[in-house]
Write an enzyme that holds these catalytic residues in place. Structure first.
Site, mmCIF file in Angstrom:
data_model
loop_
_atom_site.group_PDB
_atom_site.id
_atom_site.type_symbol
_atom_site.label_atom_id
_atom_site.label_comp_id
_atom_site.label_asym_id
_atom_site.label_seq_id
_atom_site.Cartn_x
_atom_site.Cartn_y
_atom_site.Cartn_z
ATOM 1 N N LYS A 34 43.182 7.886 18.612
ATOM 2 C CA LYS A 34 42.353 8.725 19.487
ATOM 3 C C LYS A 34 40.870 8.562 19.153
ATOM 4 O O LYS A 34 40.047 8.424 20.051
ATOM 5 C CB LYS A 34 42.814 10.186 19.339
ATOM 6 C CG LYS A 34 42.017 11.184 20.128
ATOM 7 C CD LYS A 34 42.799 12.447 20.383
ATOM 8 C CE LYS A 34 43.016 13.321 19.157
ATOM 9 N NZ LYS A 34 41.775 13.993 18.675
ATOM 10 N N SER A 35 40.531 8.584 17.865
ATOM 11 C CA SER A 35 39.113 8.461 17.476
ATOM 12 C C SER A 35 38.527 7.138 17.959
ATOM 13 O O SER A 35 37.406 7.080 18.480
ATOM 14 C CB SER A 35 38.982 8.527 15.955
ATOM 15 O OG SER A 35 39.358 9.794 15.477
ATOM 16 N N ARG A 39 35.621 6.271 21.092
ATOM 17 C CA ARG A 39 34.412 5.510 20.774
ATOM 18 C C ARG A 39 34.338 4.222 21.573
ATOM 19 O O ARG A 39 33.250 3.742 21.896
ATOM 20 C CB ARG A 39 34.358 5.236 19.265
ATOM 21 C CG ARG A 39 34.039 6.508 18.450
ATOM 22 C CD ARG A 39 34.499 6.370 17.014
ATOM 23 N NE ARG A 39 34.045 7.431 16.128
ATOM 24 C CZ ARG A 39 34.628 8.645 16.009
ATOM 25 N NH1 ARG A 39 35.690 8.951 16.755
ATOM 26 N NH2 ARG A 39 34.154 9.527 15.151
ATOM 27 N N GLY A 107 37.292 18.177 20.950
ATOM 28 C CA GLY A 107 36.082 18.339 20.153
ATOM 29 C C GLY A 107 35.351 17.020 19.983
ATOM 30 O O GLY A 107 34.119 16.969 20.042
ATOM 31 N N ARG A 135 35.130 26.735 19.995
ATOM 32 C CA ARG A 135 34.817 25.956 18.784
ATOM 33 C C ARG A 135 33.306 25.857 18.541
ATOM 34 O O ARG A 135 32.515 25.855 19.473
ATOM 35 C CB ARG A 135 35.473 24.570 18.872
ATOM 36 C CG ARG A 135 36.989 24.710 18.852
ATOM 37 C CD ARG A 135 37.704 23.392 19.034
ATOM 38 N NE ARG A 135 37.507 22.510 17.889
ATOM 39 C CZ ARG A 135 37.997 21.280 17.862
ATOM 40 N NH1 ARG A 135 38.678 20.793 18.889
ATOM 41 N NH2 ARG A 135 37.807 20.524 16.800
ATOM 42 N N GLN A 182 32.513 13.906 13.317
ATOM 43 C CA GLN A 182 31.969 14.167 14.655
ATOM 44 C C GLN A 182 30.477 14.443 14.580
ATOM 45 O O GLN A 182 29.703 13.939 15.397
ATOM 46 C CB GLN A 182 32.715 15.336 15.311
ATOM 47 C CG GLN A 182 34.172 14.998 15.613
ATOM 48 C CD GLN A 182 34.954 16.161 16.207
ATOM 49 O OE1 GLN A 182 34.398 17.211 16.513
ATOM 50 N NE2 GLN A 182 36.253 15.966 16.365
ATOM 51 N N ASP A 333 43.486 16.144 9.919
ATOM 52 C CA ASP A 333 44.365 16.541 11.042
ATOM 53 C C ASP A 333 45.837 16.560 10.634
ATOM 54 O O ASP A 333 46.701 16.928 11.446
ATOM 55 C CB ASP A 333 44.179 15.591 12.225
ATOM 56 C CG ASP A 333 42.773 15.676 12.807
ATOM 57 O OD1 ASP A 333 42.096 16.700 12.579
ATOM 58 O OD2 ASP A 333 42.357 14.712 13.476
ATOM 59 N N LYS A 360 39.515 24.023 14.179
ATOM 60 C CA LYS A 360 40.070 22.936 15.007
ATOM 61 C C LYS A 360 40.540 23.529 16.341
ATOM 62 O O LYS A 360 40.074 24.587 16.742
ATOM 63 C CB LYS A 360 41.195 22.236 14.248
ATOM 64 C CG LYS A 360 40.740 21.570 12.957
ATOM 65 C CD LYS A 360 39.759 20.440 13.238
ATOM 66 C CE LYS A 360 39.330 19.763 11.941
ATOM 67 N NZ LYS A 360 38.307 18.726 12.199
ATOM 68 N N ARG A 364 44.065 26.488 12.277
ATOM 69 C CA ARG A 364 45.332 25.857 11.872
ATOM 70 C C ARG A 364 45.929 26.484 10.617
ATOM 71 O O ARG A 364 47.140 26.370 10.402
ATOM 72 C CB ARG A 364 45.143 24.341 11.705
ATOM 73 C CG ARG A 364 44.990 23.657 13.052
ATOM 74 C CD ARG A 364 44.798 22.166 12.978
ATOM 75 N NE ARG A 364 44.830 21.608 14.326
ATOM 76 C CZ ARG A 364 44.375 20.408 14.664
ATOM 77 N NH1 ARG A 364 43.850 19.601 13.748
ATOM 78 N NH2 ARG A 364 44.455 19.998 15.918
HETATM 79 O O1 LIG Z 1 35.428 11.823 14.640
HETATM 80 C C1 LIG Z 1 36.581 11.983 15.044
HETATM 81 O O2 LIG Z 1 37.123 11.205 15.864
HETATM 82 C C2 LIG Z 1 37.354 13.128 14.519
HETATM 83 C C3 LIG Z 1 36.893 13.814 13.426
HETATM 84 C C4 LIG Z 1 37.577 14.982 12.851
HETATM 85 O O3 LIG Z 1 36.875 16.156 13.215
HETATM 86 P P1 LIG Z 1 35.611 16.706 12.377
HETATM 87 O O4 LIG Z 1 34.498 15.762 12.493
HETATM 88 O O5 LIG Z 1 35.281 18.039 13.043
HETATM 89 O O6 LIG Z 1 36.112 16.881 10.974
HETATM 90 C C5 LIG Z 1 39.009 15.109 13.332
HETATM 91 O O7 LIG Z 1 39.511 16.391 13.025
HETATM 92 C C6 LIG Z 1 39.136 14.849 14.794
HETATM 93 O O8 LIG Z 1 40.475 14.891 15.220
HETATM 94 C C7 LIG Z 1 38.623 13.483 15.162
HETATM 95 C C1 LIG Z 2 40.865 18.132 15.630
HETATM 96 C C2 LIG Z 2 41.351 17.281 16.513
HETATM 97 O O1 LIG Z 2 40.657 16.776 17.591
HETATM 98 P P1 LIG Z 2 39.293 17.188 18.267
HETATM 99 O O2 LIG Z 2 38.358 17.739 17.231
HETATM 100 O O3 LIG Z 2 38.790 15.944 18.914
HETATM 101 O O4 LIG Z 2 39.613 18.221 19.328
HETATM 102 C C3 LIG Z 2 42.714 16.719 16.358
HETATM 103 O O5 LIG Z 2 43.034 15.799 17.122
HETATM 104 O O6 LIG Z 2 43.516 17.169 15.520
#
Ligand SMILES: O=C(O)C1=C[C@@H](OP(=O)(O)O)[C@@H](O)[C@H](O)C1
Ligand SMILES: C=C(OP(=O)(O)O)C(=O)O
Length: 450
Positions: A34-35, A39, A107, A135, A182, A333, A360, A364
């Protein structure tokens, strides 16, 4: 958190009851990371020329990113072959969308997009579902404001919000107040349109997909190790980003669910090919191996600039461990599913330094504690910690769990249902589509019944 985007869209919540099953076996092809998927669409949209993406995650979170960048003027298309093609507009050339952008549950989509928008001379309105609107966004608003953007948000830095990009972005050096990829990414992406060098200092390593991918597109990124595990990451402004080919590895955070299920269900043996093994993401695998998990890491290689491997996982008797707090970022996560594994491990599993879990898709810690306790698992928690007292082969189950629009909570309790004595019900399986749309089909293919 009673409101849901699904009910808002007139779709009733979809409860799902999961029962214990026989051994899981076979090969689980987990969808794309997903990350990395977010991107690849974002950088593709900022680059000049064509970006071809193989293995993009077609989950709701990434589809929200794709739709946002279409509205901002990039071409983002799925081919019949399953490949995605992005034709970018070039840095600083996004167009002002004529309506509010809905980032759904994501997020990552919201915060990275805000970083990009901070460097575009346009005004954009952003919102999301009930979870995302609760959030904290101040963590990105603060540095982006210091770089010259203007952001008007709801009280407490919540969405909906409006962001007006800076005409001239100021390069800054920003020390992250929270370990967050993030926030790091938002600042580095804003820095792309600044003159000169923008830097972020992080005290623990967070996932580095933005840095790797920027380099892949022709950007200049440096990383300097500082004392005590800290690092300074810098990006040069105004690079020439050129469209590139991306191969997205399978998501280790999604793989975590069939992986833990295979460790917990007696007699199981499951193969997980092509899993992303970026060291900033492998904390769960390390922890499960320390707990006695039989996880063979095979065929280690590099694909598309990211380390990947095939995993072979066999049922194992686990024992509780203390997870070091400095490992949190590399498995942030994965704590919900780790706490399910801990329920089936002999003795106590202690998770400390996990306060970020509270912000999150749901809180959680609170939601896992409530769901585990309702299903007869002994668990305790504090502001930044959680402990689970495991009892192998003796997880009572029998309760319904509130998932609070959180995909990882839904999938974690699905796995608990596979090993509990009585069935476990999740109140809504719909959030799973945000990150792992074929989750149930994949689990059924391995032998689960729900
Ligand atoms: O940069 C990213 O793709 C992510 C960073 C993480 O969040 P944080 O940056 O808030 O820790 C993670 O929890 C999220 O699922 C994906
Ligand atoms: C925290 C997560 O994602 P995001 O912050 O992108 O909503 C996740 O996928 O567990």
């Amino acid at each position: 958190m009673s409101e849901s985007k699904h009910s808002a869209a007139n779709t009733a919540a979809a409860p799902l009851t999961v029962r214990a099953c026989g051994p899981l076996s076979g090969t689980a092809r987990v969808p794309g990371d997903k990350s990395i998927s977010h991107r690849s669409v974002m950088l593709g949209a900022l680059a000049v020329g064509e970006t071809r993406i193989t293995g993009l995650l077609e989950g709701e979170d990434v589809l929200a990113t794709a739709e946002a960048f279409r509205r901002l003027g990039a071409q983002v298309e799925r081919q019949d072959s399953g490949e995605w093609v992005v034709n970018g507009v070039g840095l600083g050339a996004l167009k002002e969308p004529d309506d509010i952008l809905d980032m759904g549950n994501s997020g990552t989509a919201a915060r990275l997009l805000m970083g990009i928008l901070a460097g575009q001379p346009i005004r954009t309105f952003l919102t999301g579902d009930a979870s995302l609107r609760s959030r904290p966004m101040k963590r990105v608003i603060d540095p982006l404001t210091a770089m010259g953007a203007r952001v008007y948000s709801r009280e407490g830095g919540r969405m909906p919000l409006m962001i007006q990009g800076a005409d001239m972005v100021l390069p800054i050096t920003y020390e992250l107040p929270v370990a967050s990829a993030q926030v790091k990414s938002a600042v580095l992406l804003a820095g792309l349109t600044a003159r000169g060098e923008t830097a972020v200092i992080e005290s623990v390593a967070t996932r580095d997909h933005t840095e790797r991918m920027l380099t892949h597109f022709g950007g200049t990124v440096s990383r300097e190790e500082l004392s005590g595990g800290a690092a300074r990451i810098a990006v040069q402004g105004e690079p020439e980003l050129t469209g590139a080919d991306i191969v997205v590895p399978a998501d280790p955070s999604s793989a975590a669910f069939p992986l833990v299920a295979a460790l917990l269900v007696p007699g199981s043996e499951v193969r997980l090919p092509n899993i992303g093994m970026n060291p900033t993401r492998t904390g769960l695998i390390q922890t499960l191996i320390e707990m006695g998990g039989d996880i063979a890491i095979e065929n280690e290689r590099v694909a598309g600039g990211e380390p990947v491997a095939d995993l072979l996982v066999r049922h194992s008797s686990l024992r509780g461990v203390a997870v070091p707090p400095d490992r949190a970022a590399s498995m942030i996560d994965e704590y919900p599913i780790l706490s399910v594994a801990a329920a089936q491990a002999e003795g106590k599993t202690v998770m400390r330094g996990v306060e970020e879990l509270r912000v999150k898709e749901s809180d959680r810690i609170a939601v896992m504690v409530a769901g585990l306790r309702a299903n007869g698992v002994a668990v305790s928690d504090g502001e930044d910690w959680m402990e689970v007292e495991g009892r192998p082969g003796d997880v009572p189950g029998g309760a319904t769990v509130a998932t609070h629009l959180d995909h990882r909570i839904a999938m974690s309790f699905y796995v608990l249902g596979l090993i509990a004595k009585k069935p476990v019900t999740i109140d809504d399986e719909a959030p799973i589509r945000t990150s792992f749309p074929n989750f149930r089909t994949l689990m059924q293919g391995l032998g689960a019944e729900a």
